[in-house]
Design an enzyme around this catalytic site. Sequence first.
Site, PDB file in Angstrom:
ATOM      1  N   LYS A 244       0.844  -1.199   0.000  1.00 48.20           N
ATOM      2  CA  LYS A 244       0.000   0.000   0.000  1.00 48.20           C
ATOM      3  C   LYS A 244       0.877   1.245   0.000  1.00 48.20           C
ATOM      4  CE  LYS A 244      -3.915   2.014   2.554  1.00 48.20           C
ATOM      5  NZ  LYS A 244      -4.821   1.855   3.722  1.00 48.20           N
TER       6      LYS A 244
ATOM      7  N   SER B 253      -9.967  -0.526   7.274  1.00 46.93           N
ATOM      8  CA  SER B 253      -9.435  -0.314   5.929  1.00 46.93           C
ATOM      9  C   SER B 253      -8.773  -1.524   5.298  1.00 46.93           C
ATOM     10  CB  SER B 253      -8.445   0.855   5.932  1.00 46.93           C
ATOM     11  OG  SER B 253      -9.099   2.053   6.241  1.00 46.93           O
TER      12      SER B 253
ATOM     13  N   SER C 201      -9.753   2.010   3.044  1.00 42.94           N
ATOM     14  CA  SER C 201      -8.867   2.737   2.145  1.00 42.94           C
ATOM     15  C   SER C 201      -7.890   1.828   1.403  1.00 42.94           C
ATOM     16  CB  SER C 201      -8.058   3.770   2.942  1.00 42.94           C
ATOM     17  OG  SER C 201      -7.220   3.126   3.899  1.00 42.94           O
TER      18      SER C 201
END
Length: 492
Positions: free
Chosen positions: A79, A178, A154
């Site tokens: 990420k 997330s 997210s």
Amino acid sequence: MDFSNKTALEIGQMIKNKEVSSVEVTKQTLENIKNTEKDINAYISVLEEKAIENAKKVQERIDSGEELSPLAGVPMAIKDNICTKGVNTTCGSKMLESFIPPYNATVTDKLDAAGAVVLGKLNMDEFAMGGSTETSYFGSTKNPWDLERVPGGSSGGSAAAVAAEEAVYTLGSDTGGSIRQPCSFCGVSGIKPTYGAVSRYGLVAFASSLDQIGPVGRDIKDCAAVLEIISGHDLKDSTSIKNSVFDFSDSFTGDVKGLKIGIPKNYFGDGLDADVKEAVLKASENLKSLGAEISEFEMPVIDYAIPAYYVVACAEASSNLSRYDGIKYGFRSEKGDGILDVFYNSRSEGFGMEVKRRIMLGSFVLSSGYYDAYYKKGLRVRGLIKNNFDEAFSKYDMILSPTAPTTAFKLGENTSDPLKMYLGDIYTVSVNLAGIPAVNVPCGFGENGMPIGMQLIGNAFSEPVLVKAAYAFQSNTDFHLKKPEIVKGGQA
């Protein structure tokens, strides 16, 4: 050779047995990215040459007899809020579009030492603020099951990349769900570890008392293998816990007899889609048939989780994001003459609307005259939520709940209604407020054909027990084995 039906552990074993090389697997995964990325947009940056070069080096280490992890040589992705030395770390924001860290996050170093092959950096909601990966400066990520729907957020890029076979496993971060919510939306597995179990050094902060790095994988065994690598105390992170390296060697028996699992009745009331409710309750019956003891109980404090979370998270975000001023590093506006103009214009142009909204909320609840009324009260409710979980874990080994109240919604459906978007976190945020672990595993499909996830929540450092139950469930179901058929136009 086709690796699409193989897990990370299976591919790692094949590489170790010299049935295939790390370079072969890496090249095939990069080819998958080329074929599908134009539709999915899971990556912000793809490191093709660097990945192949790294795969060759890892293969040499394996061939020389060096003892590496079971995942050595397996291609993965990270990420884009986790620092990677010499590689852009943007946090999905214009503010950090050109930021190249001079150091690695601790988890990045641990993966490198374990022989991971990093394919690139993954798309995300800007500064991890969002539940759909629609707030990214680099465009929305699409759900591989239906390109007209969101992948969640997210860590939407992390979940979508695994579902679309653009990475064998990934790292995400979880501040209020997330990792778990996008895993639910994309039909993959994920773990939000206990707070302090994994170092946050090198993770760009959203809300420091809530953020936690965790794995996303094709099944729970892959996630457990990754967590073994990245967990453990770190002197560079004062919140990391000593003696927190996990050992899941006893978690894969498939035996859950006598395991006490509680189901909060009020988690299954208004606001939960009927098909999600049905799938999660069927999953509980599956665990019951395997010998687990299932019973219902009340957990009323859940009603206060969303407001408490957004007060605490936005307050911390407001403080953490004050460092982005257009002076030290990151985006600097060309408009304005004085230093105050540079501050104002850089932040106005560099941040997106959702980030600005949360900074404003956070600044408000921390301001004079409102601190006691909102922030202090939010912290008190946070304590009540932790006490409520402690009480539940005095009776149960874990709690079973939905991960999200719906399946993946349409792109653009909730962007104009922030409150509706925030309410989608109702089952996940309390876990972060309490600092405890939770896992998501696929448990069914909705009427629209989209995946549904089940959440298992445990007491601090009970990850081996959660993985044990999740593995038993996956050993008796095939939801995690189903793959999306990625077709242009959003039709699957």
